[in-house]
Scaffold this motif. Structure first.
Motif, PDB file in Angstrom:
ATOM      1  N   SER A 272       0.887  -1.311  -0.199  1.00 19.49           N
ATOM      2  CA  SER A 272       0.001   0.082  -0.045  1.00 19.49           C
ATOM      3  C   SER A 272       0.858   1.341   0.151  1.00 19.49           C
ATOM      4  O   SER A 272       2.015   1.392   0.603  1.00 19.49           O
ATOM      5  CB  SER A 272      -0.996   0.022   1.259  1.00 19.49           C
ATOM      6  OG  SER A 272      -1.686   1.226   1.384  1.00 19.49           O
ATOM      7  N   GLY A 273       0.616   2.326  -0.807  1.00 16.66           N
ATOM      8  CA  GLY A 273       1.393   3.561  -1.125  1.00 16.66           C
ATOM      9  C   GLY A 273       2.283   3.279  -1.877  1.00 16.66           C
ATOM     10  O   GLY A 273       3.054   4.317  -1.886  1.00 16.66           O
ATOM     11  N   ALA A 274       2.838   2.177  -2.484  1.00 16.77           N
ATOM     12  CA  ALA A 274       3.813   2.053  -3.380  1.00 16.77           C
ATOM     13  C   ALA A 274       3.649   2.992  -4.810  1.00 16.77           C
ATOM     14  O   ALA A 274       4.700   3.329  -5.495  1.00 16.77           O
ATOM     15  CB  ALA A 274       3.892   0.688  -3.780  1.00 16.77           C
ATOM     16  N   GLY A 275       2.485   3.376  -5.047  1.00 16.65           N
ATOM     17  CA  GLY A 275       2.272   4.257  -6.282  1.00 16.65           C
ATOM     18  C   GLY A 275       1.354   3.543  -7.560  1.00 16.65           C
ATOM     19  O   GLY A 275       1.357   3.971  -8.583  1.00 16.65           O
ATOM     20  N   LYS A 276       0.843   2.292  -6.918  1.00 12.64           N
ATOM     21  CA  LYS A 276       0.121   1.302  -7.949  1.00 12.64           C
ATOM     22  C   LYS A 276      -0.890   2.028  -8.532  1.00 12.64           C
ATOM     23  O   LYS A 276      -1.167   2.140  -9.902  1.00 12.64           O
ATOM     24  CB  LYS A 276       0.005  -0.110  -7.383  1.00 12.64           C
ATOM     25  CG  LYS A 276       1.082  -0.649  -6.835  1.00 12.64           C
ATOM     26  CD  LYS A 276       0.561  -2.166  -6.095  1.00 12.64           C
ATOM     27  CE  LYS A 276      -0.644  -1.936  -5.035  1.00 12.64           C
ATOM     28  NZ  LYS A 276       0.084  -1.358  -3.939  1.00 12.64           N
ATOM     29  N   SER A 277      -1.779   2.521  -7.843  1.00 14.92           N
ATOM     30  CA  SER A 277      -2.910   3.035  -8.333  1.00 14.92           C
ATOM     31  C   SER A 277      -2.681   4.556  -9.104  1.00 14.92           C
ATOM     32  O   SER A 277      -3.423   4.510 -10.263  1.00 14.92           O
ATOM     33  CB  SER A 277      -4.121   3.427  -7.086  1.00 14.92           C
ATOM     34  OG  SER A 277      -4.620   2.279  -6.443  1.00 14.92           O
ATOM     35  N   THR A 278      -1.976   5.094  -8.651  1.00 15.83           N
ATOM     36  CA  THR A 278      -1.587   6.346  -9.389  1.00 15.83           C
ATOM     37  C   THR A 278      -0.928   6.043 -10.856  1.00 15.83           C
ATOM     38  O   THR A 278      -1.375   6.561 -11.750  1.00 15.83           O
ATOM     39  CB  THR A 278      -0.285   7.180  -8.842  1.00 15.83           C
ATOM     40  OG1 THR A 278      -0.921   7.467  -7.269  1.00 15.83           O
ATOM     41  CG2 THR A 278      -0.249   8.457  -9.481  1.00 15.83           C
ATOM     42  N   LEU A 279      -0.267   4.732 -11.104  1.00 15.82           N
ATOM     43  CA  LEU A 279       0.371   4.415 -12.172  1.00 15.82           C
ATOM     44  C   LEU A 279      -0.665   3.917 -12.918  1.00 15.82           C
ATOM     45  O   LEU A 279      -0.973   4.165 -14.305  1.00 15.82           O
ATOM     46  CB  LEU A 279       1.214   3.269 -11.876  1.00 15.82           C
ATOM     47  CG  LEU A 279       1.803   2.644 -13.258  1.00 15.82           C
ATOM     48  CD1 LEU A 279       2.734   3.813 -13.730  1.00 15.82           C
ATOM     49  CD2 LEU A 279       2.905   1.444 -12.787  1.00 15.82           C
TER      50      LEU A 279
HETATM   51  N1  LIG Z   1      -4.458  12.949  -5.437  1.00 17.30           N
HETATM   52  C1  LIG Z   1      -3.373  13.027  -4.695  1.00 17.30           C
HETATM   53  N2  LIG Z   1      -2.957  13.978  -4.064  1.00 17.30           N
HETATM   54  C2  LIG Z   1      -1.966  13.697  -3.110  1.00 17.30           C
HETATM   55  N3  LIG Z   1      -1.105  12.447  -3.010  1.00 17.30           N
HETATM   56  C3  LIG Z   1      -1.474  11.537  -3.648  1.00 17.30           C
HETATM   57  C4  LIG Z   1      -2.691  11.369  -4.513  1.00 17.30           C
HETATM   58  N4  LIG Z   1      -2.925  10.158  -4.860  1.00 17.30           N
HETATM   59  C5  LIG Z   1      -1.883   9.457  -4.438  1.00 17.30           C
HETATM   60  N5  LIG Z   1      -1.258  10.138  -3.518  1.00 17.30           N
HETATM   61  C6  LIG Z   1      -0.223   9.560  -2.808  1.00 17.30           C
HETATM   62  O1  LIG Z   1       0.840   8.843  -3.492  1.00 17.30           O
HETATM   63  C7  LIG Z   1       1.377   7.726  -2.970  1.00 17.30           C
HETATM   64  C8  LIG Z   1       1.071   6.519  -3.674  1.00 17.30           C
HETATM   65  O2  LIG Z   1      -0.383   6.323  -3.563  1.00 17.30           O
HETATM   66  P1  LIG Z   1      -1.223   5.327  -4.544  1.00 17.30           P
HETATM   67  O3  LIG Z   1      -1.065   5.280  -6.013  1.00 17.30           O
HETATM   68  O4  LIG Z   1      -2.487   5.228  -4.206  1.00 17.30           O
HETATM   69  O5  LIG Z   1      -0.569   3.810  -3.972  1.00 17.30           O
HETATM   70  P2  LIG Z   1      -1.074   2.315  -3.805  1.00 17.30           P
HETATM   71  O6  LIG Z   1      -2.191   2.223  -4.800  1.00 17.30           O
HETATM   72  O7  LIG Z   1       0.324   1.359  -4.400  1.00 17.30           O
HETATM   73  O8  LIG Z   1      -1.527   2.076  -2.579  1.00 17.30           O
HETATM   74  C9  LIG Z   1       1.005   7.834  -1.375  1.00 17.30           C
HETATM   75  O9  LIG Z   1       1.777   8.380  -0.813  1.00 17.30           O
HETATM   76  C10 LIG Z   1      -0.570   8.713  -1.558  1.00 17.30           C
HETATM   77  O10 LIG Z   1      -0.772   9.183  -0.332  1.00 17.30           O
END
Ligand SMILES: Nc1ncnc2c1ncn2[C@@H]1O[C@H](COP(=O)(O)OP(=O)(O)O)[C@@H](O)[C@H]1O
Ligand SMILES: [Mg+2]
Length: 340
Positions: A40-47
């Motif tokens: 969790s928090g690795a950046g997967k969903s953002t990617l």
């Molecule tokens: N819209 C956003 N604004 C600020 N920080 C974000 C946003 N979306 C994600 N983050 C941050 O980016 C990092 C990666 O999040 P995320 O991609 O959700 O990881 P995962 O899906 O691997 O858990 C986290 O530290 C999260 O808090």
């Protein structure tokens, strides 16, 4: 099908800049199931949100099905996004619509006519195994059935790429396996490219051909699933691989003392992966008409074959040399632990 080059995403927050995705380069071939694993928090969903254009990268280029998603705007972006669908952890169904109406929804948005919608919905219902549930409400479905609706809906407009963000993380292990089997089936039937995000190595092992391990926004290790499983380099990857070892096999090595009082021969079989999909043990038993006893094993199945080792025992050692030769032909390495 997908090419990411130097992709970064930096979010501005009250506590300063957060680099959620840090200089990522990935290549996903058409028809591949590609896994991205990380905590969790690795950046997967953002990617994954970068892949379907829901987020714009701070830098880098994102080519999906020949389109530069990072540059596309307006109608061009809308068209590109029709080619990339998504399945979610919590299904994201419309609760006031039936199963059939949920699946029809993206087709209505795309302006498909009524009779074609009807036909396509019927096809999709069959594809995901929801026959007879067309008129049910989402609330009447099990988790696995809800995800089948989510998958059918995602496939409605014939996407080139299916993105799955923790699609099985809300499901129990049996249902997870059923949904993964469905994804494998769809991948093979439609030659659909699938990018799958997960924190479970079991998911990667079961369906992916390639995997990237993500930590702090970066890809720390990447390669064919078999290579990653057999030679994990980074500590985080080793931890993920151990998730599997702990699940289905004893981790202690074979101990010769276990068979001290037993006569006969003991042979160690080493499966390198790739070739070992055939039932070699059953083959040997049939071919040589010998009784084989499995003493100890550590075998992991992946889509590209099995790897690991197996210790077998046989009372009748008269054919041992022939068996060894036969196995080696099948690319199973052997080691004679004891020759009776
Ligand atoms: N819209 C956003 N604004 C600020 N920080 C974000 C946003 N979306 C994600 N983050 C941050 O980016 C990092 C990666 O999040 P995320 O991609 O959700 O990881 P995962 O899906 O691997 O858990 C986290 O530290 C999260 O808090
Ligand atoms: Mg996430």
């Amino acid at each position: 099908m997908i090419v990411l080059s130097g992709v970064s995403k930096i979010f501005a927050s009250r506590h300063g800049a957060i680099t959620a995705v840090d200089n990522i380069n990935i290549n996903v071939n058409k028809g591949q199931i590609y896994g991205i694993i990380g905590y969790s928090g690795a950046g997967k969903s953002t990617l994954i949100r970068l892949l379907n254009g829901l987020e714009k990268p701070t830098s880098g280029s994102i080519i999906v099905a020949g389109q530069d998603i990072a540059q596309a705007r307006g109608e061009q972006l809308r068209q590109a996004r029709l080619k990339v669908s998504m399945v979610f952890q919590h299904f994201n169904l419309l609760w006031s619509r039936t199963v059939a109406e949920n699946i029809a929804f993206p087709l209505q948005i795309a302006g498909v006519n009524k009779s074609q919608i009807q036909q396509r919905v019927n096809e999709l219902i069959k594809l995901v195994g929801l026959e007879g549930r067309e008129n049910a409400w989402p609330a009447q479905l099990s988790g696995g059935q809800k995800q089948r609706v989510g998958i059918a809906r995602a496939l409605a407009n014939n996407p080139d790429v299916l993105l799955c963000d923790e699609a099985t993380s809300a499901l129990d292990p049996q249902t997870t396996d059923a949904i993964l089997d469905l994804l494998l089936d769809i991948n093979r039937q439609l030659n659909l490219t699938i990018v799958l995000i997960t924190h479970e190595m079991h998911v990667v092992r079961k369906v992916c051909q390639r995997v990237a391990v993500m930590e702090n926004g970066r890809i720390v290790e990447e390669g064919p699933v078999l290579d990653i499983f057999t030679h994990p380099k980074q500590p985080i990857t080793q931890t993920f691989v151990r998730q599997i070892a702990g699940q289905n096999t004893p981790r202690e090595p074979f101990n010769p003392l276990w068979v001290q009082g037993i006569g006969g021969s003991i042979l160690k079989l080493i499966f390198p992966g790739g070739e070992a999909r055939q039932p070699v043990i059953a083959d040997v038993i049939q071919h040589f008409n010998v009784a084989l006893n499995i003493l100890h094993g550590n075998i992991t199945q992946t889509v590209d074959g099995a790897f690991g080792e197996l210790y077998v025992h046989m009372d009748d050692a008269s054919q041992l040399e022939n068996i060894v030769q036969y196995l080696n032909q099948k690319r199973v390495e052997t080691e004679v632990i004891r020759h009776a």
